[in-house]
Design an enzyme around this catalytic site. Structure first.
Site, PDB file in Angstrom:
ATOM      1  N   GLU A 110      -6.605   6.963  -0.960  1.00  0.00           N
ATOM      2  CA  GLU A 110      -6.435   5.770  -0.137  1.00  0.00           C
ATOM      3  C   GLU A 110      -7.043   4.557  -0.823  1.00  0.00           C
ATOM      4  O   GLU A 110      -6.465   3.467  -0.799  1.00  0.00           O
ATOM      5  CB  GLU A 110      -7.058   5.977   1.248  1.00  0.00           C
ATOM      6  CG  GLU A 110      -6.346   6.993   2.119  1.00  0.00           C
ATOM      7  CD  GLU A 110      -4.922   6.568   2.468  1.00  0.00           C
ATOM      8  OE1 GLU A 110      -4.628   5.361   2.456  1.00  0.00           O
ATOM      9  OE2 GLU A 110      -4.097   7.454   2.755  1.00  0.00           O
ATOM     10  N   HIS A 139       0.834  -1.204   0.000  1.00  0.00           N
ATOM     11  CA  HIS A 139       0.000   0.000   0.000  1.00  0.00           C
ATOM     12  C   HIS A 139       0.870   1.256   0.000  1.00  0.00           C
ATOM     13  O   HIS A 139       0.601   2.206  -0.758  1.00  0.00           O
ATOM     14  CB  HIS A 139      -0.911  -0.015   1.231  1.00  0.00           C
ATOM     15  CG  HIS A 139      -1.668   1.257   1.457  1.00  0.00           C
ATOM     16  ND1 HIS A 139      -2.958   1.451   1.012  1.00  0.00           N
ATOM     17  CD2 HIS A 139      -1.311   2.415   2.091  1.00  0.00           C
ATOM     18  CE1 HIS A 139      -3.354   2.660   1.358  1.00  0.00           C
ATOM     19  NE2 HIS A 139      -2.372   3.267   2.008  1.00  0.00           N
ATOM     20  N   GLU A 140       1.897   1.283   0.829  1.00  0.00           N
ATOM     21  CA  GLU A 140       2.770   2.457   0.884  1.00  0.00           C
ATOM     22  C   GLU A 140       3.555   2.623  -0.413  1.00  0.00           C
ATOM     23  O   GLU A 140       3.781   3.748  -0.874  1.00  0.00           O
ATOM     24  CB  GLU A 140       3.710   2.363   2.083  1.00  0.00           C
ATOM     25  CG  GLU A 140       3.009   2.307   3.439  1.00  0.00           C
ATOM     26  CD  GLU A 140       2.044   3.458   3.648  1.00  0.00           C
ATOM     27  OE1 GLU A 140       2.285   4.548   3.086  1.00  0.00           O
ATOM     28  OE2 GLU A 140       1.044   3.276   4.360  1.00  0.00           O
ATOM     29  N   HIS A 190       1.431   4.420  -2.877  1.00  0.00           N
ATOM     30  CA  HIS A 190       1.457   5.877  -2.705  1.00  0.00           C
ATOM     31  C   HIS A 190       2.679   6.472  -3.402  1.00  0.00           C
ATOM     32  O   HIS A 190       2.592   7.537  -4.025  1.00  0.00           O
ATOM     33  CB  HIS A 190       1.500   6.232  -1.217  1.00  0.00           C
ATOM     34  CG  HIS A 190       0.162   6.232  -0.551  1.00  0.00           C
ATOM     35  ND1 HIS A 190      -0.923   6.921  -1.043  1.00  0.00           N
ATOM     36  CD2 HIS A 190      -0.271   5.621   0.589  1.00  0.00           C
ATOM     37  CE1 HIS A 190      -1.962   6.744  -0.243  1.00  0.00           C
ATOM     38  NE2 HIS A 190      -1.597   5.956   0.750  1.00  0.00           N
TER      39      HIS A 190
END
Length: 324
Positions: A201, A130-131, A134
């Site tokens: 998100e 997930h990071e 980003h």
């Protein structure tokens, strides 16, 4: 688009900063604020990642000091076609994580000790993916700059309250300015967090799930982190609430529902979206981490072909946590 949003946000924050300067020192205060804001914008662009990492006492690690974590980040970064980011660990019992950096070539991923100790290897992989999403989406520039500038605005506003407002006119405007500072400081921080679109998100959740190949790994991690946010305080985040939007889950408090002022989407909604994605691309079914078998083996091959539906460790979740 990320750079355009960043420019608009910086302009808005600069205007707010000038307004605070005017309330403190009149026209001269506004001019000084403009000069300071310009210098701060340039400094923040180049140094905000180091500032945020320092704020949380994050320590950089490598393959020797944290081999499992480092190799996991390296493998997932390779699957995402990203340069290897720097890896940091924050000594904090709350499980959480964030990414920072002005571009993928100068990015960093930071995780807490609570995340490493409380999550399974599979859940940790979902969070790291997930990071990395980003970073790939260039969200980190916007998140980091807004966090540091919002924090600066709050500090200046607090100084203004102590200073007592514009002393050139204390018959009314100075008092009104002081009251305005009390309102503008928290409101400004709130607007900054709202300016970071919560839809990013969802986008990072989807891309992260595709990077690791197992949407339910991230879904399980989100549920566990959300529960911990209600029970384990993050004192560093409490002291710097303007950085709350950088984390995978709000470190200040859980968000029960989507609303106008939330920094994160509802965790239930995020999990539901990941469940739909799992049904679409395949992957393991959802099982809470507490039901994982503690006696299962650890990671296998790192040579899994890229693609949806297969994990980088052979497809099926393993119960053993990432740190033995």
């Amino acid at each position: 688009m990320s750079y355009f949003k960043t420019a608009l946000l910086l302009a808005g924050l600069t205007a707010l900063f000038m307004g605070v300067g005017y309330l403190i020192g009149g026209a001269n205060g506004a001019l000084i604020a403009l000069v300071v804001a310009a210098a701060m914008n340039i400094f923040t662009y180049w140094n905000s990642d180091r500032m945020v990492l320092s704020m949380y006492g994050a320590q950089e690690v490598d393959e020797r000091s944290a081999p499992d974590l480092y190799r996991m980040v390296a493998e997932l970064a390779g699957r995402a076609s990203l340069p290897m980011p720097r890896v940091f660990i924050m000594d904090n019992p709350q499980p959480n994580a964030f990414a920072t950096g002005r571009n993928p070539e100068n990015a960093a991923v930071a995780v807490t000790t609570g995340l490493m100790n409380q999550l399974s290897r599979e859940e940790l992989a979902g969070v790291v993916a997930h990071e990395l999403a980003h970073i790939k989406n260039h969200d980190t520039l916007l998140m980091t700059i807004t966090a540091t500038i919002a924090g600066a605005i709050s500090m200046v506003a607090q100084f203004g309250m102590f200073f007592g407002g514009n002393r050139e006119n204390n018959n009314g405007p100075g008092l009104i300015g002081s009251l305005a500072l009390m309102i503008l400081a928290p409101l400004g921080a709130m607007l900054v967090q709202m300016a970071i679109s919560r839809t990013r998100e969802y986008a990072a959740d989807e891309m992260g799930a595709r990077i690791c190949g197992q949407p339910m790994w991230l879904a399980s991690a989100l549920g566990r982190i959300e529960a911990a946010a209600h029970q384990v305080p993050n004192y560093d985040a409490e002291r710097s609430p303007a950085t709350a939007h950088m984390f995978i889950i709000n470190p200040l408090s859980g968000q029960g529902m989507d609303n106008l002022f939330a920094t994160h989407p509802s965790t239930d909604n995020r999990v539901a979206a990941l469940q739909r994605l799992a049904a679409e691309i395949g992957g393991s079914s959802y099982r809470p981490a507490s039901t994982f078998s503690r006696g299962a083996g650890t990671a296998a091959s790192s040579g899994t072909p890229r693609g949806t539906g297969r994990s980088p460790w052979g497809g099926q979740p393993r119960g053993r946590g990432p740190w033995g």
